[in-house]
Write an enzyme that holds these catalytic residues in place. Structure first.
Site, short mmCIF file in Angstrom:
data_model
loop_
_atom_site.label_atom_id
_atom_site.label_comp_id
_atom_site.label_asym_id
_atom_site.label_seq_id
_atom_site.Cartn_x
_atom_site.Cartn_y
_atom_site.Cartn_z
N GLY A 43 7.02 -42.02 13.31
CA GLY A 43 5.70 -42.19 12.53
C GLY A 43 6.22 -43.02 11.26
NE ARG A 122 4.45 -41.70 28.49
CZ ARG A 122 5.39 -41.33 29.33
NH1 ARG A 122 6.55 -41.15 28.85
NH2 ARG A 122 5.30 -41.19 30.64
CG HIS A 140 9.71 -54.33 21.05
ND1 HIS A 140 9.76 -53.04 21.84
CD2 HIS A 140 10.88 -55.14 21.48
CE1 HIS A 140 10.93 -53.36 22.62
NE2 HIS A 140 11.49 -54.43 22.47
CG ASP A 176 7.90 -54.16 24.98
OD1 ASP A 176 7.16 -53.62 24.18
OD2 ASP A 176 9.09 -53.61 25.47
CD GLU A 205 9.96 -51.42 13.52
OE1 GLU A 205 10.51 -51.79 14.80
OE2 GLU A 205 9.99 -50.31 13.32
#
Ligand code: GAR
Length: 227
Positions: A43, A122, A140, A176, A205
């Protein structure tokens, strides 16, 4: 045609990073975006979004965190901030569509406008895509279209690329894939392990996910030149 500058910076770990296009979109005015975050693990990207909101850098509010793994540390991060959490364990659902249907119902219950996959491990189905067309964002840990799927950092190390990074993109059915919003590149160092390289990527990120959300929202709020 709008030309976007790239920025080359030295990040906190002293390695250069390259971000394209500029990660400084003009701020989003109007009603705060209502976000629903999906997370499966640590997270840290959820935290980056929450911190950007708190710092006034992202005009949004997190309506709910949905997590699929009871061990996900993301849940505690949300609880600490008073953000509602909902566990939807994928093992409780026979088909992917059943899980997505429950996700959609939960997101609608919390009046979510944008879905942020922040380490959501998922595969999505048409059920979720149809409920939030062009309003689902994923992060990603590679420079897509290279290294789609799981273990993207290990994939990059295995083939010996010298530069890799991360991508924030809109989600479509193909894994993706979808329109790219922002990317950041980092060097691969000779002694990198999956852990050290992933840590370097994650610094980026956390930088690009919040402005990428702003860019996506600007596009749908009538700023077609925003990305
Ligand atoms: C991030 O590196 C994200 O890019 C990756 O999972 C990690 C989650 O970290 N996502 C994927 O691999 C999706 N294909 P976090 O839980 O600390 O945000």
């Amino acid at each position: 045609m709008t030309l976007h500058p790239v920025t080359v910076e030295f990040s906190p770990d002293s390695t250069p990073s390259l971000v394209s296009p500029t990660i400084m979109p003009s701020s989003l005015t109007g009603t705060p975006l209502k976000l629903g975050v999906l997370a499966s693990g640590n997270g840290s990207n959820f935290e980056a979004v929450a911190q950007a909101i708190e710092a006034g850098k992202l005009n949004a509010q997190i309506q709910v965190l949905i997590y699929n793994n009871p061990e996900a540390k993301a849940a505690a991060r949300a609880v600490n901030r008073g953000i509602p959490t909902v566990l939807l364990n994928h093992r409780d659902f026979q088909h992917r569509e059943d899980l997505d249907q429950q996700i959609v119902q939960t997101l609608q219950q919390y009046e979510v406008e944008w879905v942020i996959m922040a380490g959501w491990m998922r595969l999505v189905t048409q059920v979720l895509i149809d409920a939030f067309p062009d309003q689902i964002i994923n992060i990603h840990p590679s420079l897509l279209p290279s290294f789609r799927g799981v273990r993207a950092v290990e994939q990059a190390l295995a083939v010996g690329v010298k530069i890799t990074g991360c991508t924030v993109h809109l989600v479509c059915l193909e894994m993706d894939s979808g329109a790219i919003l922002l990317q950041a590149a980092v060097p691969v160092l000779a002694d990198d392990t999956p852990e050290t390289l992933h840590a370097r990527i994650q610094i980026q990120e956390h930088r690009i996910l919040p402005p990428a959300i702003t860019l996506a929202a600007q596009r749908t709020r009538g700023r077609p030149d925003a990305i």
